[in-house]
Design a protein around this motif. Structure first.
Motif, PDB file in Angstrom:
ATOM      1  N   VAL A  37       5.257   9.265  14.306  1.00  0.00           N
ATOM      2  CA  VAL A  37       4.926   8.024  14.599  1.00  0.00           C
ATOM      3  C   VAL A  37       5.716   6.944  14.250  1.00  0.00           C
ATOM      4  CG1 VAL A  37       3.641   7.522  12.313  1.00  0.00           C
ATOM      5  CG2 VAL A  37       2.571   6.438  14.542  1.00  0.00           C
ATOM      6  N   LEU A  38       5.821   5.934  15.099  1.00  0.00           N
ATOM      7  CA  LEU A  38       6.655   4.656  14.829  1.00  0.00           C
ATOM      8  C   LEU A  38       5.620   3.242  14.856  1.00  0.00           C
ATOM      9  CD1 LEU A  38       9.239   2.905  14.588  1.00  0.00           C
ATOM     10  CD2 LEU A  38       8.808   2.429  17.052  1.00  0.00           C
ATOM     11  N   LEU A  39       5.618   2.898  13.678  1.00  0.00           N
ATOM     12  CA  LEU A  39       4.843   1.527  13.750  1.00  0.00           C
ATOM     13  C   LEU A  39       5.725   0.229  13.649  1.00  0.00           C
ATOM     14  CD1 LEU A  39       2.254   2.425  10.990  1.00  0.00           C
ATOM     15  CD2 LEU A  39       1.964   2.593  13.374  1.00  0.00           C
ATOM     16  N   GLY A  40       5.354  -0.850  14.458  1.00  0.00           N
ATOM     17  CA  GLY A  40       6.272  -1.726  14.614  1.00  0.00           C
ATOM     18  C   GLY A  40       5.284  -3.073  14.345  1.00  0.00           C
ATOM     19  N   HIS A  41       5.880  -4.080  13.847  1.00  0.00           N
ATOM     20  CA  HIS A  41       5.346  -5.309  13.521  1.00  0.00           C
ATOM     21  C   HIS A  41       6.038  -6.607  13.834  1.00  0.00           C
ATOM     22  CE1 HIS A  41       3.323  -8.495  10.511  1.00  0.00           C
ATOM     23  NE2 HIS A  41       2.289  -7.629  11.105  1.00  0.00           N
ATOM     24  N   ARG A  42       5.553  -7.505  14.279  1.00  0.00           N
ATOM     25  CA  ARG A  42       6.193  -9.129  14.522  1.00  0.00           C
ATOM     26  C   ARG A  42       5.280 -10.062  13.569  1.00  0.00           C
ATOM     27  NH1 ARG A  42      11.341  -9.847  16.231  1.00  0.00           N
ATOM     28  NH2 ARG A  42      10.531 -12.006  15.630  1.00  0.00           N
ATOM     29  N   ARG A  43       5.926 -10.722  12.660  1.00  0.00           N
ATOM     30  CA  ARG A  43       5.303 -11.567  11.649  1.00  0.00           C
ATOM     31  C   ARG A  43       5.184 -12.895  11.853  1.00  0.00           C
ATOM     32  NH1 ARG A  43       5.964 -12.118   5.176  1.00  0.00           N
ATOM     33  NH2 ARG A  43       4.010 -12.817   4.534  1.00  0.00           N
ATOM     34  N   LEU A  44       3.930 -13.585  11.972  1.00  0.00           N
ATOM     35  CA  LEU A  44       3.760 -14.998  11.795  1.00  0.00           C
ATOM     36  C   LEU A  44       3.121 -15.084  10.398  1.00  0.00           C
ATOM     37  CD1 LEU A  44       3.527 -17.789  13.058  1.00  0.00           C
ATOM     38  CD2 LEU A  44       1.271 -17.129  14.015  1.00  0.00           C
ATOM     39  N   ALA A  45       3.945 -15.631   9.383  1.00  0.00           N
ATOM     40  CA  ALA A  45       3.520 -15.926   8.072  1.00  0.00           C
ATOM     41  C   ALA A  45       2.452 -16.675   7.995  1.00  0.00           C
ATOM     42  CB  ALA A  45       4.764 -16.077   7.287  1.00  0.00           C
ATOM     43  N   ILE A  46       1.249 -16.309   7.377  1.00  0.00           N
ATOM     44  CA  ILE A  46       0.156 -17.278   7.135  1.00  0.00           C
ATOM     45  C   ILE A  46      -0.325 -17.373   5.747  1.00  0.00           C
ATOM     46  CG2 ILE A  46      -2.321 -17.842   7.879  1.00  0.00           C
ATOM     47  CD1 ILE A  46      -0.234 -18.322  10.121  1.00  0.00           C
ATOM     48  N   VAL A  47      -0.558 -16.123   5.097  1.00  0.00           N
ATOM     49  CA  VAL A  47      -0.808 -15.950   3.764  1.00  0.00           C
ATOM     50  C   VAL A  47       0.303 -14.926   3.002  1.00  0.00           C
ATOM     51  CG1 VAL A  47      -2.445 -15.040   2.212  1.00  0.00           C
ATOM     52  CG2 VAL A  47      -3.147 -16.191   4.149  1.00  0.00           C
ATOM     53  N   GLU A  48       0.451 -15.202   1.764  1.00  0.00           N
ATOM     54  CA  GLU A  48       1.827 -14.645   1.252  1.00  0.00           C
ATOM     55  C   GLU A  48       2.985 -14.602   2.011  1.00  0.00           C
ATOM     56  OE1 GLU A  48       3.894 -13.954  -1.154  1.00  0.00           O
ATOM     57  OE2 GLU A  48       2.415 -12.652  -2.418  1.00  0.00           O
ATOM     58  N   LEU A  49       3.592 -15.739   2.056  1.00  0.00           N
ATOM     59  CA  LEU A  49       4.908 -16.095   2.751  1.00  0.00           C
ATOM     60  C   LEU A  49       6.081 -15.330   2.424  1.00  0.00           C
ATOM     61  CD1 LEU A  49       4.490 -20.035   3.185  1.00  0.00           C
ATOM     62  CD2 LEU A  49       3.196 -18.209   4.682  1.00  0.00           C
ATOM     63  N   SER A  50       6.176 -14.954   1.323  1.00  0.00           N
ATOM     64  CA  SER A  50       7.216 -14.127   0.740  1.00  0.00           C
ATOM     65  C   SER A  50       7.513 -12.579   1.449  1.00  0.00           C
ATOM     66  CB  SER A  50       7.257 -13.870  -0.606  1.00  0.00           C
ATOM     67  OG  SER A  50       6.327 -12.770  -0.953  1.00  0.00           O
ATOM     68  N   PRO A  51       8.751 -12.073   1.172  1.00  0.00           N
ATOM     69  CA  PRO A  51       8.706 -10.617   1.648  1.00  0.00           C
ATOM     70  C   PRO A  51       7.675  -9.790   1.132  1.00  0.00           C
ATOM     71  CG  PRO A  51      10.973 -11.531   1.151  1.00  0.00           C
ATOM     72  CD  PRO A  51       9.815 -12.521   0.683  1.00  0.00           C
ATOM     73  N   LEU A  52       6.901  -9.973   0.160  1.00  0.00           N
ATOM     74  CA  LEU A  52       5.942  -9.105  -0.318  1.00  0.00           C
ATOM     75  C   LEU A  52       4.924  -8.831   0.730  1.00  0.00           C
ATOM     76  CD1 LEU A  52       5.661 -10.267  -3.880  1.00  0.00           C
ATOM     77  CD2 LEU A  52       6.569  -8.180  -3.156  1.00  0.00           C
ATOM     78  N   GLY A  53       4.677  -9.912   1.747  1.00  0.00           N
ATOM     79  CA  GLY A  53       3.570  -9.716   2.579  1.00  0.00           C
ATOM     80  C   GLY A  53       4.172  -9.086   3.793  1.00  0.00           C
ATOM     81  N   ALA A  54       5.323  -8.474   3.880  1.00  0.00           N
ATOM     82  CA  ALA A  54       6.082  -7.917   4.990  1.00  0.00           C
ATOM     83  C   ALA A  54       5.203  -6.609   5.482  1.00  0.00           C
ATOM     84  CB  ALA A  54       7.510  -7.713   5.024  1.00  0.00           C
ATOM     85  N   GLN A  55       5.195  -5.960   6.623  1.00  0.00           N
ATOM     86  CA  GLN A  55       4.442  -5.162   7.225  1.00  0.00           C
ATOM     87  C   GLN A  55       5.502  -4.367   8.230  1.00  0.00           C
ATOM     88  OE1 GLN A  55       0.548  -5.285   9.000  1.00  0.00           O
ATOM     89  NE2 GLN A  55       0.692  -7.523   8.082  1.00  0.00           N
ATOM     90  N   PRO A  56       5.410  -3.073   8.645  1.00  0.00           N
ATOM     91  CA  PRO A  56       4.331  -2.233   7.997  1.00  0.00           C
ATOM     92  C   PRO A  56       4.325  -2.071   6.578  1.00  0.00           C
ATOM     93  CG  PRO A  56       5.227  -1.158   9.951  1.00  0.00           C
ATOM     94  CD  PRO A  56       6.205  -2.271   9.530  1.00  0.00           C
TER      95      PRO A  56
END
Length: 638
Positions: A45-64
């Motif tokens: 599996v590959l999971l991809g994510h594009r982020r619009l930061a709303i809550v927890e703007l720091s890299p700690l909120g990054a996904q996957p």
């Protein structure tokens, strides 16, 4: 708020090639998440994510993001509004968090309760891709009401999924054959059903549903379709509401509505970025704005747009409500040229035919709000929950009229005269002035043999849609589940919650806001409010033919009645005038394209456009779906 995508390869593949394709798919969703991208992969599996930061703007909120146990990896689009309370409960039980991200809270819940148990505890809107590394299971899930989209389909031996179709079409093996049933649905209703797509090879995860594929079951019957589990059921909620109706006065009901809606607004106003509100001046948006003002520590920002034609201008009413409530209000008058310039871009924004022309002002409004805020609350969903559409009372009368044998018999045979006369109307000035097409439509309506079919027919833009499709579907438009036991009005409201709300309203808002990288939130769609409204008996929802009785009663406490007591108006544009004027060359060019001829019966479509352009009757509601299909076909197959 984000865009998610991915590829599942249960039969094996070249991981480097798969990952390169996945990155191309994610790049198509940059507008949904312009702040960052992220990827996670293993053998299958590959999971991809594009982020619009709303809550927890720091890299700690990054996904996957992976769970603490390492078992689960999540790519998540949306918001868990009650995540603070959930985090506090988990912390009290001993869990330690690294961030203030709702994604981390959701993963902790999944670790403890499994996906279905976690989602049942969440108040929110979301589309989810979850990989279970232990069980080697992929799960895709969607929020209860269908606010966030999630498409999936097979490209050979790879399952691809994403927030928008443009991510899936980036896969080199994508099958672009159209679905005849979906084409017919668009022409009949203006949108594709909330579990389908315009492509025969692609489905949507239905609202309130988890679809999963377990690698241990490869080769079992129907494995490719996935196992579906519904974790919340709108019809059950509606039936529970009938069995346990709200008992109390209209004041009691308004108190309950205020408490639940205010709590939803308070939760949805939480963000680490600026938040505003869409304000049209109608009951729904005015109620959300008024309660938001009462709760907000700072001055609320509100937004509306208007057109120079008074018939289509909501900006005056919105400004009056904004002035009374003291919001920091911005409105903007849109020129005809600006609106028309957007029309050729709609096929690219929506990815598939979509024929609600209020998409045009919605896109412009979203761009206006995004100049100041990253999140905007709206009043969407109130009409379906509280009986706001005029068609509920009108349809109720029409359905009961069908039980009168003489009237019903006359209307069923009306098109014996209406059809031939309508065909001659373009050649006779006197005949043009009579709405023969309306009489013929009434005949179609009264062919319905049961109430559910009647409800579906009443909501159609074109009840003879099949004649405009190049290859009609053998099954026709999708039907309804049985609504026995409900009053006519409640049955029609339930059908809209199943179909029109997620298929039209929420699709329109999601694509329009996300093309501007703006998150839209709908407090009325908090599932606790949905469950409360299901308990309100008809007497609390309807005052004669007028709906939303309890909502109006509450609003009159907050805003002077003269400011909001006006006829219901949609988010409309002068489409009929445009198709006779500046949009006519564009429309005729679309119908002249060979790509259009591959999906539509062009002579019939052109004849309908000719009738509209020559005659006094506005046929734009039937023509716009045809043109949306044509624009999609030209963009896809040319």
């Amino acid at each position: 708020m984000c865009g998610i995508t991915g590829i599942f390869t249960p039969y094996g593949s070249d991981p480097s090639r798969r990952d390169a394709i996945g990155r191309q798919m994610a790049a198509r969703l940059r507008h949904r998440g312009p702040d960052a991208d992220g990827f996670w992969s293993d053998d299958h599996v590959l999971l991809g994510h594009r982020r619009l930061a709303i809550v927890e703007l720091s890299p700690l909120g990054a996904q996957p993001m992976a769970s603490d146990s390492g078992r689960y990896v999540l790519s998540f689009n949306g918001e868990i509004y009650n995540f603070v309370a959930l985090r506090d409960a988990l912390s009290a039980a001993g869990h330690r968090f690294r961030s203030h991200s709702d994604t981390e809270v959701l993963l902790a819940l999944i670790d403890r309760d499994g996906l279905a148990g976690a989602l049942s505890a969440c108040v929110g809107m979301f589309a989810i891709a979850l990989w279970d590394r232990q069980e080697r299971r992929l799960s895709l899930a969607r929020d209860r009401m269908g606010e966030k989209p999630l498409y999936y389909g097979w490209c050979g031996q790879s399952l691809v999924f994403g927030s928008e179709l443009k991510a899936l079409t980036a896969h080199p093996g994508f099958d672009r054959r159209p679905s005849p049933a979906a084409l017919e649905d668009v022409l009949a209703r203006g949108f594709v059903g909330p579990a389908d797509s315009i492509y025969a090879s692609v489905s949507q995860v239905p609202p309130a549903t988890i679809v999963s594929w377990d690698m241990t079951e490869i080769g079992t019957p129907d494995w490719n379709d996935g196992q579906q589990h519904r974790y919340w059921d709108r019809e059950r909620v509606a039936r529970d509401g009938l069995a346990n109706p709200f008992v109390g006065s209209i004041d009691d009901a308004a108190d309950a509505l205020q408490a639940t809606l205010a709590n939803a607004i308070a939760l949805q106003s939480h963000a680490d970025v600026p938040v505003g509100v869409f304000l049209s001046g109608g009951v729904d948006s005015s109620l959300v704005t008024a309660l938001m003002v009462a709760l907000a520590p700072d001055r609320v920002r509100s937004y509306s747009i208007g057109f120079l034609s008074k018939q289509y201008d909501e900006a005056i009413a919105a400004r009056a409500v904004a002035d009374y409530l003291g919001t920091q209000h911005r409105d903007r008058y849109v020129s005809e040229q600006e609106a028309l310039a957007l029309v050729p871009d709609l096929a690219g924004i929506y990815d598939e035919p979509f024929a609600d022309s209020s998409q045009i002002p919605m896109v412009i409004l979203s761009r206006l709000a995004r100049e100041d805020v990253t999140v905007a609350l709206s009043g969407d969903g109130a009409d379906e929950l509280l009986g706001g559409y005029n068609k509920y009372a009108r349809g109720d009368r029409l359905w009961h009229a069908s039980t009168r044998p003489l009237l019903a018999s006359g209307l069923r045979g009306a098109d014996l005269i209406a059809r031939p006369i309508a065909a001659m109307a373009s050649r006779t000035n006197a005949a043009r002035r009579i709405p023969w097409h309306s009489l013929s439509s009434a005949s179609d309506l009264y062919q319905a043999g049961d109430r559910d079919t009647f409800i579906r027919s009443l909501g159609m833009l074109n009840r003879r849609a099949a004649q405009f499709v190049a290859v009609p579907s053998p099954s026709g438009c999708s039907g309804l589940a049985c609504s026995s036991g409900f009053s006519y009005r409640r049955a029609a409201m339930l059908d809209d919650l199943r179909s029109y709300l997620p298929g039209d309203i929420l699709t329109k808002v999601d694509r329009a806001t996300m093309t501007a990288s703006l998150e839209s939130r709908a407090p009325f769609l908090d599932h606790r409010l949905v469950e409360l409204c299901a308990r309100f008996p008809d007497a609390l929802l309807f005052d004669g033919d007028e709906g939303k009785r309890v909502a109006r009663h509450l609003l009159y406490r907050l805003v002077p009645r003269p400011l909001v007591d006006r006829p219901k108006a949609g988010f409309m544009v002068p489409l009929g005038e445009w198709l006779r004027g500046e949009l006519q060359p564009w429309a005729r060019d679309l119908l002249a394209s060979p790509a259009t001829a591959s999906v539509l019966n062009v002579p019939r479509c052109r004849s309908l456009l000719d009738q509209h352009c020559r005659g006094p009757h506005d046929l734009s509601a039937r023509i716009w779906p045809i043109l949306s299909v044509a624009a999609w076909a030209v963009a896809t197959y040319s």
